[in-house]
Write a protein that holds these residues in place. Sequence first.
Motif: not given
Length: 370
Positions: A68-74, A159-160
Motif C-alpha cells: 500500500f503506497m501513497k501518491q508521493c511513493d507512487l 492496493p494501487a
Amino acid sequence: MSDEYTDHNLPEEMFDILHEEEYETPKQSKAPPANAEELPQPIYRLKTLHSSETFHAYYVPTGSETHFMKQCDLEAALEGPRPQEKPQAPSLEQCRVSLAVNTAEPSAAQAVVAAAFIIPNRSLVIAPTKYGRDLVEVLGVVRDLSVVNADELVLIERPATVDDYRRYLENLEREKEALAKCRERIEAHNLPMKLVSAHCLLEDGKILFFFTAESRVDFRDLVRDLVSLFHARIELRQIGVRDEARVTGGCGVCGRILCCHGLSDKLNPVSIKMAKDQNLSLNSLKISGPCGRLLCCLSYEHQFYRDARRELPNEGNRFTYDGTLFKVIEVNVLSNRIRIAGEDGRLLDMDAARLKYADGHWTIIEEEQV
C-alpha cells in the motif's frame, strides 16, 4: 444526475449509453453483512480523486500487506529506483502479532492479521465506485460506525500499483483533450449547458462528463458525436452548482479549501434560518460561497445555537423589571448575554444567568441572589 432519454430508433449500444443508470455497480467478491453490529472491522473512508465524493469500504487482508503506497511513493517509484534503506528492527507490536500468527491455528492466525493490519492513510487503492472500478484514496479509519450504511459498503480490491498510477496520469492528459473537444461540440450544437469536468475510469472504457444546466438538456446528438470521436462509452451527468464546487474545488472566504471539496462527506441542506439563529449578517455576499449558495459551514454550529437558545429568551420577549416594561432586543449566545430596552429609554446589558423562566414568563433575579 444526468437526464434520461429514450429513442427506439437508436442502435442498441447507443441506447445503453443514453440511459441515466446505464452503469452497473461492480459485483463484490464478498458481500458485507446487513446488520450494523456485524460490520467488518476496520471500516475505511475513501475519496474519489476526480469528484471528491466519499464513501465507506472495508478490506480483507491477505497476509502480505506491504504494497500500500501513497501518491508521493507512487510518483517516486515512477521516477526510478531509490537506494535501499537499512532495515529497521520490528516493533514490539509487530513481534506480538508475528508470535500470535505462528502459534495460532490458521483461522485464528488470519483473524489476528485482520485485526492488526490497518491500511495507511492517504494510500491509493482500487475499489468499486458508483461510476465503476477506479483509483481512490484512503482517508482513514471510521470510528463512528453510526454513519456507515451497511448496504452501501464496498470491498477494497487491492492496493494501487505503479502501472495503475501510470495509467491514471495518462488518463489525466486524455481528460484534458476530452474536455476541450466536448466543449467544442457543445458550442457547435449550441446547447445551454456548462461543462465542468471529464473523467476517464481507470479500468473501464468509459468517459464521464459532468455539466451544469438550468433545465433539462437534450444531448443525444452530442453523445453521438462524442462516441464517434473517442470510440468509448460516454456518460453525461448533470450536477448542481454545489456539486460543481465540490468537483472543481477552490478557496473559501475563510482562506481555507472549500468544505465541500476537502472536508464534508455529503452536501447537507443549509437554510437562511441557520444564519438568523447565529446572528449573522443576512447579506447574501457574506453568507454565500463561490457556488452562489449558502455557506456549508452554517450548519456546523447550528445545533449548538439551537440548544443554547432553549435556555435563553427570544428577541421580542417582554417582562417587567424595576417597575418598567423591558423588551429583549439582542441575544448573544456565545457570550451568554442579552440586551434589553425599557420604555423609559434605558438600555441594559446583562448576563443571561440572571433570567429565570417560570409560570410561562421570564423574570430577572436580583444580582445578590445570583
